[in-house]
Design an enzyme around this catalytic site. Structure first.
Site, PDB file in Angstrom:
ATOM      1  N   THR A 166      23.219 -34.863  -8.339  1.00  0.00           N
ATOM      2  CA  THR A 166      23.409 -33.630  -7.516  1.00  0.00           C
ATOM      3  C   THR A 166      22.367 -33.320  -6.239  1.00  0.00           C
ATOM      4  O   THR A 166      21.213 -33.376  -6.292  1.00  0.00           O
ATOM      5  CB  THR A 166      23.503 -32.450  -8.484  1.00  0.00           C
ATOM      6  OG1 THR A 166      23.697 -31.050  -7.816  1.00  0.00           O
ATOM      7  CG2 THR A 166      22.118 -32.261  -9.285  1.00  0.00           C
ATOM      8  N   GLN A 167      23.141 -32.358  -5.305  1.00  0.00           N
ATOM      9  CA  GLN A 167      22.224 -32.164  -4.056  1.00  0.00           C
ATOM     10  C   GLN A 167      21.522 -30.802  -4.651  1.00  0.00           C
ATOM     11  O   GLN A 167      20.331 -30.674  -3.829  1.00  0.00           O
ATOM     12  CB  GLN A 167      22.917 -31.882  -2.968  1.00  0.00           C
ATOM     13  CG  GLN A 167      23.862 -32.896  -2.453  1.00  0.00           C
ATOM     14  CD  GLN A 167      24.932 -32.510  -1.269  1.00  0.00           C
ATOM     15  OE1 GLN A 167      25.007 -31.516  -0.966  1.00  0.00           O
ATOM     16  NE2 GLN A 167      25.767 -33.638  -1.099  1.00  0.00           N
ATOM     17  N   THR A 200       9.323 -32.805  -6.385  1.00  0.00           N
ATOM     18  CA  THR A 200      10.026 -33.065  -5.151  1.00  0.00           C
ATOM     19  C   THR A 200       9.112 -32.002  -4.002  1.00  0.00           C
ATOM     20  O   THR A 200       8.738 -30.953  -4.575  1.00  0.00           O
ATOM     21  CB  THR A 200      11.517 -32.385  -5.302  1.00  0.00           C
ATOM     22  OG1 THR A 200      12.179 -33.350  -5.936  1.00  0.00           O
ATOM     23  CG2 THR A 200      12.001 -32.532  -3.705  1.00  0.00           C
ATOM     24  N   THR A 219       1.144 -35.485   0.969  1.00  0.00           N
ATOM     25  CA  THR A 219       2.276 -34.683   0.371  1.00  0.00           C
ATOM     26  C   THR A 219       3.825 -35.314   0.891  1.00  0.00           C
ATOM     27  O   THR A 219       4.572 -35.102  -0.178  1.00  0.00           O
ATOM     28  CB  THR A 219       2.276 -33.296   0.555  1.00  0.00           C
ATOM     29  OG1 THR A 219       2.336 -32.984   1.948  1.00  0.00           O
ATOM     30  CG2 THR A 219       0.687 -32.998   0.259  1.00  0.00           C
ATOM     31  N   ASP A 220       3.834 -35.957   2.013  1.00  0.00           N
ATOM     32  CA  ASP A 220       5.222 -36.276   2.442  1.00  0.00           C
ATOM     33  C   ASP A 220       6.007 -37.018   1.445  1.00  0.00           C
ATOM     34  O   ASP A 220       7.295 -36.855   1.163  1.00  0.00           O
ATOM     35  CB  ASP A 220       5.096 -36.735   3.965  1.00  0.00           C
ATOM     36  CG  ASP A 220       4.873 -35.553   4.913  1.00  0.00           C
ATOM     37  OD1 ASP A 220       4.872 -34.531   4.540  1.00  0.00           O
ATOM     38  OD2 ASP A 220       4.726 -35.999   6.036  1.00  0.00           O
ATOM     39  N   THR A 245      -3.194 -35.747   4.413  1.00  0.00           N
ATOM     40  CA  THR A 245      -4.188 -34.633   5.083  1.00  0.00           C
ATOM     41  C   THR A 245      -5.333 -34.327   4.549  1.00  0.00           C
ATOM     42  O   THR A 245      -6.115 -33.955   5.205  1.00  0.00           O
ATOM     43  CB  THR A 245      -3.124 -33.159   4.965  1.00  0.00           C
ATOM     44  OG1 THR A 245      -1.956 -33.657   5.789  1.00  0.00           O
ATOM     45  CG2 THR A 245      -3.639 -32.080   5.614  1.00  0.00           C
ATOM     46  N   ASP A 253      -1.000 -41.888   6.846  1.00  0.00           N
ATOM     47  CA  ASP A 253      -0.192 -40.759   6.635  1.00  0.00           C
ATOM     48  C   ASP A 253       0.815 -41.219   5.723  1.00  0.00           C
ATOM     49  O   ASP A 253       1.526 -42.462   5.724  1.00  0.00           O
ATOM     50  CB  ASP A 253       0.267 -40.507   7.968  1.00  0.00           C
ATOM     51  CG  ASP A 253       1.199 -39.049   7.991  1.00  0.00           C
ATOM     52  OD1 ASP A 253       0.787 -38.027   8.635  1.00  0.00           O
ATOM     53  OD2 ASP A 253       2.138 -39.182   7.179  1.00  0.00           O
TER      54      ASP A 253
HETATM   55  N1  ASP Z   1       2.091 -36.204   6.799  1.00  0.00           N
HETATM   56  C1  ASP Z   1       0.929 -36.045   5.817  1.00  0.00           C
HETATM   57  C2  ASP Z   1       1.166 -37.284   4.755  1.00  0.00           C
HETATM   58  O1  ASP Z   1       2.124 -37.093   4.323  1.00  0.00           O
HETATM   59  C3  ASP Z   1       1.148 -34.722   4.989  1.00  0.00           C
HETATM   60  C4  ASP Z   1       0.273 -34.364   4.176  1.00  0.00           C
HETATM   61  O2  ASP Z   1      -0.637 -34.988   3.486  1.00  0.00           O
HETATM   62  O3  ASP Z   1       0.434 -33.381   3.599  1.00  0.00           O
HETATM   63  O4  ASP Z   1       0.352 -38.073   4.900  1.00  0.00           O
END
Ligand code: ASP
Length: 362
Positions: A287-288, A175, A104-105, A14, A72
């Site tokens: 663990t979850q 995480t 971030t994903d 992003t 992405d």
């Molecule tokens: N879908 C984006 C990615 O992981 C989300 C992000 O960057 O925050 O590339």
């Protein structure tokens, strides 16, 4: 001039995306163009890509390396992890530190994978990104990128870390927990390595030293992707588990309840797990929960150990999966992989003290 030199490796995400008819998308050269319009990142009179001096009188000069195609991070795979590691290796001698711009994903997966692949790391590697692109008027991109550059350009923290929302987290402890707030990452079992407020509060007591300072960096790549994660749930069928564990699966992260518990009244589930362990599948108990660790407090937790399942302490799912992949890629035998899953190789898990400590005297 007092300067730090940082290589900014842009992988996508992003932070550098532009708004298009199909939604946010990355575009080659777009990030560089945007950065050149922001005085915090660009000073034409001083050679361009350099920050203003910090209060320590140091500027951070940076070059940008765009990996193609920009992705992405939902599209990342082992190949991209290895490409990032190789880019760091290739430019290792030329820079003081590395900042990796990433979506971030899957950032926590990449950070965990890099932490294992970059053996004997002696420089800071900081991953960052943002929830709102740099191109939007209100964003978290400027703060995240500036913080990451300043950290990388000032401090030698020889770890792979994630910088987000004023905190530097060990990458293999982080995480993604929030898809809409700026506080996107959490490290449930280790405090931040650095907290930025008015000052930079570095927890040097937590920062890991370089393993072998007299030796060079080595990239030990991940090649194995025959691993998976499975979340236990109360009505899971043993036939599902049995099918899941079939070849070519080599490693499984089994996400259990609480402190590593699983039913101890389901013989058919136990049979499926035992057969897989006997065949050489490395099954790790994780663990979850986001905070806390796998213990043998409960009978329902001990049963897994009796079947040959390895306790995963307090590893994140991302760390457990990538560590398993990395270990299985190094050609070690299965028992060595099982043993290594239980010890801290890159600070990814907490090793419990054999005897409890009751006094500040030690
Ligand atoms: N879908 C984006 C990615 O992981 C989300 C992000 O960057 O925050 O590339």
């Amino acid at each position: 001039m007092n300067e730090g030199h940082v290589l900014l490796i842009h992988t996508g995400g992003t932070i550098g995306m532009e708004s298009t008819d199909r939604g946010y998308q990355p575009r080659v050269g777009f990030l560089q163009q945007r950065l050149s319009e922001i005085p915090s990142f660009f000073n034409a009179a001083d050679g361009g890509q350099v920050t203003q001096p910090s209060r320590f009188g140091r500027r951070v000069r940076y070059d940008i390396l765009e990996l193609e195609p920009l992705l992405d991070s939902a599209n990342m795979s082992v190949d991209e992890w290895v490409r990032i590691a190789r880019a760091i290796e290739e430019h290792y001698a030329d820079y003081d530190a590395f900042v990796v711009l990433h979506g971030t994903d899957t950032m926590a997966y990449t950070a965990s994978a890099l932490s294992f692949m970059l053996d004997n790391l002696g420089k800071s590697v900081v991953l960052t990104g943002s929830q709102i692109p740099l191109s939007r008027v209100r964003n978290d991109a400027v703060d995240n990128l500036l913080g990451a550059l300043l950290l990388a350009g000032h401090y030698v923290i020889p770890e792979v870390a994630i910088y987000f929302n004023d905190r530097l987290l060990r990458g293999n402890r982080a995480t993604k927990v929030n898809s809409s707030g700026f506080d996107a990452f959490r490290s449930g079992n280790l405090p931040p390595l650095v907290q930025i407020g008015v000052d930079f509060d570095v927890r040097w007591d937590l920062v890991l030293p370089q393993a072998r300072p007299a030796e060079p960096l080595r990239v030990l790549p991940i090649t194995c992707d025959d691993v998976a994660a499975l979340r236990l749930f109360p009505s899971i069928a043993s036939s599902t588990l049995e099918r899941f564990l079939q070849p070519p699966l080599q490693g499984l992260v089994l996400e259990t309840y609480g402190s590593g518990n699983a039913p101890d009244n389901r013989p058919s589930l136990h049979a499926a797990l035992r057969q897989a362990c006997d065949r050489g599948v490395v099954i790790v108990n994780r663990t979850q929960c986001q905070t806390g660790m796998v213990t043998t407090q409960y009978a329902a937790g001990r049963v897994l150990g009796d079947l040959g399942v390895v306790p995963g302490a307090d590893m994140t799912a991302e760390a457990a999966l990538t560590k398993l992949q990395w270990l299985l890629s190094q050609g070690s035998d299965i028992e060595a992989v099982r043993a290594a899953m239980q010890v801290s190789l890159r600070g990814e898990l907490t090793e419990l003290q054999a005897t409890p400590r009751f006094s500040w005297r030690g």
